[in-house]
Structure formats: structure tokens, C-alpha cells
Scaffold this active site. Structure first.
Site, mmCIF file in Angstrom:
data_model
loop_
_atom_site.group_PDB
_atom_site.id
_atom_site.type_symbol
_atom_site.label_atom_id
_atom_site.label_comp_id
_atom_site.label_asym_id
_atom_site.label_seq_id
_atom_site.Cartn_x
_atom_site.Cartn_y
_atom_site.Cartn_z
ATOM 1 N N CYS A 398 0.831 -1.201 0.000
ATOM 2 C CA CYS A 398 0.000 0.000 0.000
ATOM 3 C C CYS A 398 0.869 1.256 0.000
ATOM 4 C CB CYS A 398 -0.981 -0.028 1.170
ATOM 5 S SG CYS A 398 -2.365 1.116 0.974
ATOM 6 N N HIS A 531 -3.411 -5.088 -0.007
ATOM 7 C CA HIS A 531 -2.904 -5.643 1.249
ATOM 8 C C HIS A 531 -2.958 -7.171 1.192
ATOM 9 C CE1 HIS A 531 -2.706 -1.973 3.842
ATOM 10 N NE2 HIS A 531 -3.565 -1.523 2.944
ATOM 11 N N GLU A 533 -1.625 -9.307 3.016
ATOM 12 C CA GLU A 533 -1.607 -9.954 4.336
ATOM 13 C C GLU A 533 -2.989 -10.367 4.801
ATOM 14 O OE1 GLU A 533 -1.675 -5.425 5.307
ATOM 15 O OE2 GLU A 533 -0.932 -6.755 3.744
#
Length: 558
Positions: A398, A531, A533
């Protein structure tokens, strides 16, 4: 539909989220479909506008919901995909009831906490509990419900009252109450104290909820005498006093609950044909054991803005560790406050500045995660520059990707003053700009949020792109987003011509999603606007994070 409710007492932070996720793992291992939802008693509509220092990470869901970080635990443990509806807040419930009152839905009645708010909570739980979440299209068999906060908090009383009523709506055979409490050890004698748990159970029972099972958090397993005392004074059978003691890794928690008969307790309550003997926990056993025996270490420097609270980067931490497990490497995260890398920090505290740089230089890989605001941005750009010029494996996420583009524009293209308009509105080279469709005034829920497609592109010169190694066999991926700013599409051609390859775009081709450097120039330089994750799991690590760890360990091509 069966319901498993988990509340907590004495103090916060006892691990209700891990406890409820572990119970869900056991039910899934028994062949049941499981869903989960979190009750947060704060007045915010969602977690989107909260500071990471205030409440930890904001977890983003497929539908763009900005939720409590515990929903990330549920998704990672249970391998499900939840929605914004799976996070109930006081703000959401009040907003719904007040909107209904303004429409005249209550036909002139006086709108009150009971029955209107409590009914709205019960209706919400019952509606969301039946939503398929595991990709099968089938409704869940069991819904796990975590009550945030601590029993006794004023703000959670209305939810406890709703759950008290809910047990009669669904039937006592279809709901089980677990209560997580602390069993501390005081003094040199080492006696386990039961009084805190007795008092929190008394408080819970005063609200009309009798816990069926106690989950006792302690440093060591509770003794038989402690278990007997808790059973006697808390009105539960001795076998229903479970202990979750400190373990080497969190993947042991479902296993120690299984050893204590948690499945049999739930099966007896729900009258379900499942048992501890029939649970398939082979993969979970292997995972817990694998994490324990890893010895080779990979050092990752995490250059962030919110390093004072590790929960601010919880999903990032988990994704790094999932990737490490994937290649049998123990990931050591070295935290660097981004502003400590900047020149002014040397004048304020030269030792802290030197230590930050020594940590960066000693890392096997460098990660620059997301964030908001201008504090520490120059430090992040310096970290990107070090990673690029010293050929240290690098992953940007990001804001980390935006910093990578800014750094390249400044130091390779020679665009002095290149910046993002988030931090410098009048920058001479606006390489990162505010997205035109975003509301510049209202902050909550107005970013580019949720799961969106990224088209993957091969290099035109015929060389193997890094993205093809990160996502082998894919031409399109779905990843979760949370941002207001993007790489300026008007400058993409000039930046690309200088060597920074945009290997991922949105479906329109104008919004940049992934940047990378030629592997002839750098072993692993990869950054994403999204993102990754948020979709990482212990048995299915995020590809970009797996790529970083593999590169840092020197095994990317193996």
C-alpha cells in the site's frame, strides 16, 4: 443452527479471539461447517476511523468492511471469508434502529433498549449466522459469537441482555456459553487464585447468563484442586473447567482444548453425533510441531509508523510467519520506527538513529507496510532506497508501494521533489495522487475497499517477470484493498521507461497495483497497492510474503 458464545472476564486481552477460533477449529475438524461473528460494544460504526494505537489493526474484508482484528483470527484459523455483517457494533445497531424509527417502522411506539435494541441484536445474529462463508454455498452448522470487552463493562450490558434473551429464542440445547477468565498466581508460594474467576462468573450470572464452560487462562495448567474449587463456586461440572496455559505457539491451543474434551462437551450440549476420537487434526498437529522445531532464522526489518503497538500490524506479522513456516524458517521481525531513519532524528537522539540504521543494514529482507499521514514517510522512502541500492529483498504494501514509486522517481528519474499529494499538495512531480472517485470530506468507509481484481502482466522484453514467480500460473488475482491514493496514471509510461515495471493493474489498465524491478537488477523488489496480508493463512501463506521470505532466505528459485 447451533451457537457457541464466548465472553471474557477479569481483564481484557486474555485471548477470547484465539479461544473461539480454536473451538471453531475443533468443530471443523469434526466435519461441521462453522461461521463466526464478533460483537464490539463501542459506538463507532466500524473500526475504519480508529487509530491503530487505539484499537490495533483494521482488518479489511472481501466486501470492504473495516472490522476488528479478531475477524482476521477467525478467517485465518477457520479458512472462511466473512463480511462486514459479521462484525456487530453498538454504532451499527443504534444506527439501524434509529433509521427504522425515522422511517416510522415502529408505528409510533416508544423506542427503547428493551425490546427494540435487544431484538435488533438477536435478529442480526440469527440472520448472519446462516450466511455461507466457506465457499461451499451451504449454510453453517455452528455460529461462533465473541462478546468483546469484559463482563461488567457498562457498554456491553445490552449485548449480554440480548444474549440472555437469545438463549430462549433458539433453545438452551442449541447454545453453549464459554467464559474466558484469568487464574493468576501470586507470591512465591505459587498458589493459583480462583477468586477473580469466581467474581466474574458471579457478575455474568447476575445478567442472567450461566456459563456452561470455563476457559481458564494461566501460565501453567490449573491443578486438580483449582479445577474442583472453580467448579464448586462457579456452578459448572469439573470436566467443564478447561485450561489454556501458555504454549510455544498459538497453534497448540486447539490441541490442548481437544485433549481436555472440548469437542465432547459441545457434542453433549448440542446432542450432535461427533466426538474427540473422530476429529481430524492431523494437519493442525503437523503445523504446531513444525513451528516448534524451526531453527533457521530469517531477519525481516519492518519499517513502520505504528511500531509501538504490534497489534497495529497483526496481519502483517502473521503473514510473515505463515511464509516462514512454508519454508521452515523462523522469522525474526526487527521493528524500526520509520521516523528514526530520518536525518532530523539524528539531531534529537543520535544513538536511536544509529541503532535504526544498523538494524536495517543487518536485515535479510525489508518490509514497508501501509499507513496514513506524513510522519515517517521520508524514513520509509530511505528504507526503500537502501533496499533498492543494496539489493536487499524488499516488499512494499500500500503506502509501501507508493514510497517505492516516489523513491524511484526521485533517485532514478531525477525528479526532484517528487511526492504524493497526500503529503505535499504542491509537489513539482505528483507521482501519487488522490483517486478521483473518493469522497475527500467523509472518512468512514469511503476508501477503495475490499476484494478487487488485479490483472497480471508479463514483461514485453521476454524476461521472466517477478509476478509470475510470486503468482505462478495466474493471470488475475483477487486481493483486498484499503487506500485513497494511487500512482498517477499520467506518469506511468515515463516511470516504466526508466525501468520500474508495473506488472499488475486493475481491469481498466489505468490503476497500478504491482511494481517490480528486473531480477537482473535486483533479487526481489516487489510492491503491491493492495494488502496481501489479509488473505494469508497458516496453511496457505500470502504469495507476496512467501516471495519475500524465500528471497530473504535465498531459496526463491528452488
Amino acid at each position: 443452527m447451533k451457537y457457541v458464545v464466548v465472553s471474557g472476564g477479569v481483564v481484557s486481552g486474555l485471548g477470547k479471539g484465539i479461544s473461539i477460533s480454536s473451538l471453531g477449529v475443533l468443530l471443523k475438524a469434526s466435519g461441521l461447517r462453522v461461521s463466526s461473528l464478533k460483537i464490539d460494544p463501542y459506538l463507532n460504526v466500524d473500526a475504519g476511523t480508529m487509530s491503530p494505537f487505539e484499537h490495533g489493526e483494521v482488518f479489511v474484508l472481501d466486501d470492504g468492511g473495516e472490522a476488528d482484528l479478531d475477524l482476521g483470527n477467525y478467517e485465518r484459523f477457520l479458512n472462511v471469508r466473512l463480511s462486514r455483517e459479521h462484525n456487530i457494533t453498538t454504532g451499527k445497531v443504534y444506527q439501524q434502529v434509529i433509521s427504522a424509527e425515522r422511517r416510522g417502522d415502529y408505528l409510533g411506539k416508544t423506542v427503547q433498549l428493551i425490546p427494540h435494541i435487544t431484538d435488533a441484536i438477536q435478529d442480526w445474529i440469527e440472520r448472519v449466522a446462516h450466511v455461507p462463508v466457506d465457499g461451499s454455498g451451504m449454510p453453517p452448522d455452528v455460529c461462533m459469537i465473541e462478546v468483546g470487552g469484559t463482563v461488567g463493562d457498562i457498554e456491553s450490558l445490552v449485548f449480554l441482555e440480548a444474549l440472555r434473551q437469545f438463549q430462549f429464542r433458539v433453545g438452551r440445547d442449541n447454545i453453549i456459553f464459554f467464559h474466558v477468565s484469568l487464574v493468576p498466581v501470586l507470591g512465591v508460594v505459587g498458589e493459583q487464585k480462583t477468586k477473580p474467576t469466581q467474581h466474574t462468573v458471579k457478575e455474568l450470572r447476575s445478567h442472567g447468563i450461566n456459563p456452561d464452560v470455563l476457559i481458564c487462562r494461566s501460565e501453567h495448567a490449573v491443578s486438580d484442586s483449582t479445577r474442583a474449587k472453580l467448579a464448586q463456586f462457579c456452578h459448572v461440572p469439573p470436566q467443564n473447567v478447561l485450561t489454556v496455559y501458555d504454549v510455544s505457539n498459538i497453534y497448540h491451543v486447539p490441541l490442548i482444548m481437544h485433549e481436555q474434551g472440548a469437542i465432547d462437551i459441545m457434542a453433549a450440549k448440542f446432542k450432535l453425533p461427533i466426538s474427540s476420537a473422530g476429529a481430524d487434526l492431523d494437519a493442525w498437529n503437523a503445523l504446531a510441531h513444525r513451528v516448534d522445531i524451526m531453527t533457521d532464522v530469517v531477519k525481516i526489518a519492518l519499517v513502520g509508523k505504528y511500531t509501538g503497538l504490534s497489534d497495529s500490524y497483526l496481519s502483517v506479522i502473521k503473514a510473515l510467519r505463515h511464509a516462514g513456516v512454508h519454508i521452515n524458517r523462523k522469522v525474526q521481525i526487527d521493528w524500526i520506527e520509520a521516523s528514526q531513519l530520518e536525518s532530523p532524528a539524528r539531531d534529537v537522539d543520535s544513538q536511536a538513529w544509529e541503532e535504526a540504521w544498523e538494524t536495517l543494514k543487518g536485515a535479510d529482507g525489508i518490509l514497508v507496510p501501509g499507513g496514513f499521514g506524513d510522519r515517517g514517510v521520508e524514513g520509509k522512502i530511505l528504507a526503500v532506497n537502501y533496499a533498492r541500492t543494496h539489493k536487499v529483498p524488499f516488499l512494499g504494501v500500500c503506502l509501501g508501494m507508493q514510497c517505492a514509486v516516489i523513491e524511484y522517481a526521485r533517485n532514478v528519474l531525477g525528479w526532484e521533489g517528487a511526492h504524493s499529494t497526500e503529503f505535499e499538495k504542491d509537489a513539482p512531480h505528483k507521482v501519487v495522487i488522490f483517486m478521483p472517485e473518493i469522497n475527500p470530506v467523509t472518512l468512514g468507509g469511503t476508501m477503495r475497499l475490499g476484494a478487487r481484481a488485479t490483472q497480471l502482466h508479463e514483461r514485453e522484453d521476454g524476461k521472466t517477470s517477478l509476478v509470475s514467480l510470486v503468482y505462478p500460473g495466474h493471470t488475475r488475482v483477487l486481493e483486498r484493498h484499503r487506500h485513497r491514493y494511487e500512482v498517477n496514471p499520467e506518469l506511468v509510461d515515463k516511470i516504466s521507461a526508466a525501468g520500474l515495471f508495473f506488472s499488475g493493474t486493475d481491469d481498466s489498465g489505468r490503476r497500478m497495483e504491482i511494481v517490480e524491478l528486473d531480477r537482473d537488477e535486483h533479487p526481489f523488489f516487489f510492491a503491491t497497492q493492495y494488502h496481501p496480508e489479509f488473505l494469508s493463512g497458516p496453511l496457505n501463506p500470502s504469495p507476496p510474503f512467501a516471495g519475500l521470505i524465500c528471497a530473504a532466505a535465498g531459496v526463491l528459485d528452488e
